[in-house]
Design an enzyme around this catalytic site. Sequence first.
Site, PDB file in Angstrom:
ATOM      1  N   HIS A  72      -2.356  -2.264  -9.937  1.00  0.00           N
ATOM      2  CA  HIS A  72      -3.369  -1.680  -9.042  1.00  0.00           C
ATOM      3  C   HIS A  72      -4.505  -2.535  -9.094  1.00  0.00           C
ATOM      4  CE1 HIS A  72      -5.937   1.272  -6.813  1.00  0.00           C
ATOM      5  NE2 HIS A  72      -4.579   1.683  -6.524  1.00  0.00           N
TER       6      HIS A  72
ATOM      7  N   ASP B 126       2.875   5.373  -6.782  1.00  0.00           N
ATOM      8  CA  ASP B 126       4.050   5.218  -6.238  1.00  0.00           C
ATOM      9  C   ASP B 126       5.270   5.023  -7.302  1.00  0.00           C
ATOM     10  OD1 ASP B 126       3.099   5.430  -3.601  1.00  0.00           O
ATOM     11  OD2 ASP B 126       2.179   3.207  -3.936  1.00  0.00           O
TER      12      ASP B 126
ATOM     13  N   HIS C 126       0.906  -1.162   0.139  1.00  0.00           N
ATOM     14  CA  HIS C 126      -0.153  -0.040   0.004  1.00  0.00           C
ATOM     15  C   HIS C 126       0.861   1.187  -0.053  1.00  0.00           C
ATOM     16  CE1 HIS C 126      -3.366   2.440   0.629  1.00  0.00           C
ATOM     17  NE2 HIS C 126      -3.764   2.181   1.868  1.00  0.00           N
TER      18      HIS C 126
HETATM   19  N1  CMC Z   1       4.659  -6.997 -10.417  1.00  0.00           N
HETATM   20  C1  CMC Z   1       4.592  -8.120 -11.083  1.00  0.00           C
HETATM   21  N2  CMC Z   1       3.444  -8.791 -11.220  1.00  0.00           N
HETATM   22  C2  CMC Z   1       2.415  -8.059 -10.851  1.00  0.00           C
HETATM   23  C3  CMC Z   1       2.492  -6.925 -10.263  1.00  0.00           C
HETATM   24  C4  CMC Z   1       3.625  -6.352  -9.901  1.00  0.00           C
HETATM   25  N3  CMC Z   1       3.798  -5.086  -9.533  1.00  0.00           N
HETATM   26  N4  CMC Z   1       1.294  -6.455  -9.594  1.00  0.00           N
HETATM   27  C5  CMC Z   1       0.348  -7.700 -10.139  1.00  0.00           C
HETATM   28  N5  CMC Z   1       1.134  -8.514 -10.674  1.00  0.00           N
HETATM   29  C6  CMC Z   1       0.620  -9.656 -11.279  1.00  0.00           C
HETATM   30  C7  CMC Z   1       0.386 -11.064 -10.366  1.00  0.00           C
HETATM   31  O1  CMC Z   1       1.371 -11.827 -10.057  1.00  0.00           O
HETATM   32  C8  CMC Z   1      -0.882 -11.627 -10.822  1.00  0.00           C
HETATM   33  O2  CMC Z   1      -0.501 -12.496 -11.874  1.00  0.00           O
HETATM   34  P1  CMC Z   1      -0.979 -14.015 -12.034  1.00  0.00           P
HETATM   35  O3  CMC Z   1      -2.320 -13.775 -12.609  1.00  0.00           O
HETATM   36  O4  CMC Z   1      -0.106 -14.622 -13.288  1.00  0.00           O
HETATM   37  O5  CMC Z   1      -0.913 -14.970 -10.951  1.00  0.00           O
HETATM   38  C9  CMC Z   1      -1.558 -10.722 -11.630  1.00  0.00           C
HETATM   39  O6  CMC Z   1      -0.882  -9.524 -12.110  1.00  0.00           O
HETATM   40  C10 CMC Z   1      -2.700 -10.009 -10.719  1.00  0.00           C
HETATM   41  O7  CMC Z   1      -1.939  -9.586  -9.495  1.00  0.00           O
HETATM   42  P2  CMC Z   1      -2.853  -9.599  -8.021  1.00  0.00           P
HETATM   43  O8  CMC Z   1      -1.754  -9.745  -7.008  1.00  0.00           O
HETATM   44  O9  CMC Z   1      -4.094 -10.547  -8.279  1.00  0.00           O
HETATM   45  O10 CMC Z   1      -3.417  -8.261  -8.074  1.00  0.00           O
HETATM   46  P3  CMC Z   1      -4.162  -7.347  -6.718  1.00  0.00           P
HETATM   47  O11 CMC Z   1      -5.056  -6.442  -7.150  1.00  0.00           O
HETATM   48  O12 CMC Z   1      -4.403  -8.339  -5.750  1.00  0.00           O
HETATM   49  O13 CMC Z   1      -2.905  -6.598  -6.123  1.00  0.00           O
HETATM   50  C11 CMC Z   1      -1.393  -4.574  -6.036  1.00  0.00           C
HETATM   51  C12 CMC Z   1      -2.783  -5.071  -6.738  1.00  0.00           C
HETATM   52  C13 CMC Z   1      -1.330  -3.273  -5.986  1.00  0.00           C
HETATM   53  C14 CMC Z   1      -1.233  -5.224  -4.410  1.00  0.00           C
HETATM   54  C15 CMC Z   1      -0.345  -5.387  -6.889  1.00  0.00           C
HETATM   55  O14 CMC Z   1      -0.484  -5.135  -8.166  1.00  0.00           O
HETATM   56  C16 CMC Z   1       1.072  -5.139  -6.338  1.00  0.00           C
HETATM   57  O15 CMC Z   1       1.702  -5.876  -5.580  1.00  0.00           O
HETATM   58  N6  CMC Z   1       1.916  -3.963  -6.858  1.00  0.00           N
HETATM   59  C17 CMC Z   1       3.118  -3.593  -6.450  1.00  0.00           C
HETATM   60  C18 CMC Z   1       3.169  -2.910  -5.278  1.00  0.00           C
HETATM   61  C19 CMC Z   1       2.557  -1.671  -5.459  1.00  0.00           C
HETATM   62  O16 CMC Z   1       3.034  -0.575  -6.234  1.00  0.00           O
HETATM   63  N7  CMC Z   1       1.587  -1.164  -4.451  1.00  0.00           N
HETATM   64  C20 CMC Z   1       1.106   0.139  -4.819  1.00  0.00           C
HETATM   65  C21 CMC Z   1      -0.317   0.187  -5.032  1.00  0.00           C
HETATM   66  S1  CMC Z   1      -0.994   2.059  -5.588  1.00  0.00           S
HETATM   67  C22 CMC Z   1      -0.914   2.862  -3.990  1.00  0.00           C
HETATM   68  C23 CMC Z   1      -1.897   2.283  -3.140  1.00  0.00           C
HETATM   69  O17 CMC Z   1      -3.120   2.837  -3.564  1.00  0.00           O
HETATM   70  O18 CMC Z   1      -1.840   2.012  -2.088  1.00  0.00           O
END
Ligand code: CMC
Length: 444
Positions: free
Chosen positions: A307, A363, A268
């Site tokens: 995201h 971010d 986050h």
């Molecule tokens: N790098 C590589 N792969 C990713 C990433 C990433 N940053 N984000 C998602 N994926 C992949 C994930 O591995 C999955 O692949 P698969 O379908 O093959 O398993 C697919 O994309 C869907 O990911 P998810 O984890 O199901 O997506 P989510 O909606 O649960 O997670 C997130 C959203 C923001 C937690 C995630 O994208 C992430 O960890 N990003 C990196 C951390 C980050 O930048 N966070 C800041 C968010 S914006 C600020 C805020 O609002 O807080």
Amino acid sequence: MAKDSLTVTDNRTGKTYEFPIEDNTIRAMDLGKITTQDEEEGLRTYDPGLVNTAACKSQITYIDGDKGILRYRGYPIEELAEHSNYLETAYLIVKGELPNQEHLDAWAHNITMHTMVHQNLEKFIDGFRYDAHPMGMLVSTIAALSTYYPDATDIFSVDSRRVQARRLIGKMPTMAAMCYRHSLGLPFVLPDNDLSYTGNFLSMMFKMTELRYEPKPVLERALDVLFILHADHEQNCSANAVRAVGSSQVDQYCAVAAATAALYGPLHGGANEAVIRMLTEIATLENIPRFIESVKAGERRLMGFGHRIYKNYDPRARIIKQVAYEVFEETGKNPLIDIAIELERIALEDEYFVTRKLYPNVDFYSGIIYQAMGFPVAMFPVLFAIPRTSGWLAQWAEMVQDEEQKITRPRQIYLGEGKRSFTPISDRPDLTIQEVRHHAYRRL
Ligand code: CMC
């Protein structure tokens, strides 16, 4: 049969049910009417991470993640970033409308009158170790404020709610700067109420021996824009935390402390800190392809990308990218920007990121600006928490006044042991630690 309804047949019983659809949702409790002879309790939904569950009705922030749209109270984020300042945007978020000049002046005055903290809070912060993370200090200090303002427990009094909101918005920069200066062993700087909200924050952070700190207008404005962009973001992890914790009717300070704790995590608000660490580790343009391969192999995440809601370019990231170059005119270029731009270029062309709709989020570039402005990496999530306070307060106030809201208490699917009798310690199997670990199902 009503057109705005959902007809469901339970194939276990052959019974058919009709549920009204309102605002493209059905009531989860309606599903509870679906029962069988075997299952006394009604049908439930299973939604880890609440990915497809609306937990509230809200009028604060609108996001269209596919189109990359973000609006506060209907106003596009791009227009607010261009024409507004943080305090005016905070007013909009908390009160629902843009203020006229008189109301804006009164609001700014009321916030400014609350920038000082009780002298005793200095001792509280002094109690932390010299190397305590500022976000850990901030979480605790916000919670500690509740002990200074016991009137905050009167959450159903509009007067109390308003004064606590002014206190929190006013004191967040002061507490944030105190946490930073504690880690450097520098004396705390008193607020300068003749400066703007962000100018005063920069003064409390960076003032040394000069009689008066003069914030650089470009940096003051850049920080203001970043604060506008971070002010709210509908039902994210920390907004959900402020609502869930606040639903127990605890005071604003404790609820906002819980939200700040949620923001601390690297998925986050801690992501901008993680981005800088990642870019520093990549270090050169030549290392980027290898890094991307490790992300695609699932060894790590590309921080600052992806995201839950945006499946398009995060509109905040686009504005921040522009602001970065304005800041560099003043501070000199942060060399990490070149790595970030190249990383973005490669990722946006790569099938892995394209098919998963992974774009830069807020971010990805914010940390690069903060670093150029002289903020240490550990302060980045703190810089997120300061402006998000207005969003948390608005989310909290909406929840407290929503007659439909109840204490947050989700259900579970119990998959554990059935009833068993207590075994005396002498009768328990003689397992090795490896065997214990092998049997453990997601335990500590
Ligand atoms: N790098 C590589 N792969 C990713 C990433 C990433 N940053 N984000 C998602 N994926 C992949 C994930 O591995 C999955 O692949 P698969 O379908 O093959 O398993 C697919 O994309 C869907 O990911 P998810 O984890 O199901 O997506 P989510 O909606 O649960 O997670 C997130 C959203 C923001 C937690 C995630 O994208 C992430 O960890 N990003 C990196 C951390 C980050 O930048 N966070 C800041 C968010 S914006 C600020 C805020 O609002 O807080």
